[in-house]
Design a protein around this motif. Structure first.
Motif, PDB file in Angstrom:
ATOM      1  N   SER A 107       1.032  -1.187   0.025  1.00 17.68           N
ATOM      2  CA  SER A 107       0.155   0.227   0.000  1.00 17.68           C
ATOM      3  C   SER A 107       0.831   1.397   0.243  1.00 17.68           C
ATOM      4  O   SER A 107       1.763   1.219   0.841  1.00 17.68           O
ATOM      5  CB  SER A 107      -0.902  -0.516   1.091  1.00 17.68           C
TER       6      SER A 107
ATOM      7  N   THR B 244      -4.932   6.250  -1.416  1.00 16.11           N
ATOM      8  CA  THR B 244      -3.923   4.673  -1.771  1.00 16.11           C
ATOM      9  C   THR B 244      -3.982   3.695  -2.451  1.00 16.11           C
ATOM     10  O   THR B 244      -4.539   4.409  -3.673  1.00 16.11           O
ATOM     11  CB  THR B 244      -4.365   4.206  -0.691  1.00 16.11           C
TER      12      THR B 244
ATOM     13  N   LYS C 240      -9.828   7.276  -0.443  1.00 12.64           N
ATOM     14  CA  LYS C 240      -8.803   6.877   0.132  1.00 12.64           C
ATOM     15  C   LYS C 240      -7.551   7.689   0.277  1.00 12.64           C
ATOM     16  O   LYS C 240      -6.154   6.816   1.266  1.00 12.64           O
ATOM     17  CB  LYS C 240      -8.524   5.018   0.909  1.00 12.64           C
TER      18      LYS C 240
ATOM     19  N   SER D  41      -0.015   4.837   1.127  1.00 17.09           N
ATOM     20  CA  SER D  41      -1.114   6.011   1.757  1.00 17.09           C
ATOM     21  C   SER D  41      -0.115   7.473   1.071  1.00 17.09           C
ATOM     22  O   SER D  41       0.688   7.411   1.386  1.00 17.09           O
ATOM     23  CB  SER D  41      -0.956   5.827   2.906  1.00 17.09           C
TER      24      SER D  41
END
Length: 121
Positions: free
Chosen positions: A21, A78, A76, A23
């Protein structure tokens, strides 16, 4: 300004899977293309995959095509990299980067600190 933080790396046996991920902070993240690069010990940083700001366009290095999938959730902030059928040659530190979409590191203005991936039995 965009700040990027990668997560999800670790040790996985050959044939296994990981999901990385990336972010981001910053209101303008959704306007940037994002890419994943990787750097193995003693080697140059190499392109892995990229995705356009909308998520409508993706690109993969030949070495990961069919095994890795990049996606993003702008709500998000992300970006994800799903990695399947991992092999020892995938061992590297994986970095996400934001900027203009391309396969060269020069296209990207913002970089994360990297997350290590080790594929070993």
């Amino acid at each position: 300004q965009v700040q990027l933080v990668e997560s999800g790396g670790g040790l996985v046996p050959p044939g296994g899977s990981l999901r990385l991920s990336c972010s981001a902070s910053g209101r303008t993240f959704s306007s940037y293309g994002v890419a994943w690069f990787r750097q193995a010990p003693g080697k140059e940083r190499e392109f892995v995959s990229s995705i356009t700001w909308s998520g409508g366009g993706t690109c993969y290095a030949d070495s990961v095509k069919g095994r890795f999938t990049i996606s993003r959730d702008n709500a998000k902030n992300t970006v994800y990299l799903q990695m399947n059928s991992l092999n020892p040659e995938d061992t590297a530190v994986y970095y996400c980067a934001a900027g203009s979409v391309g396969t060269n590191t020069n296209w990207y203005s913002y970089w994360g600190q990297g997350t290590p991936v080790t594929v070993s039995s």
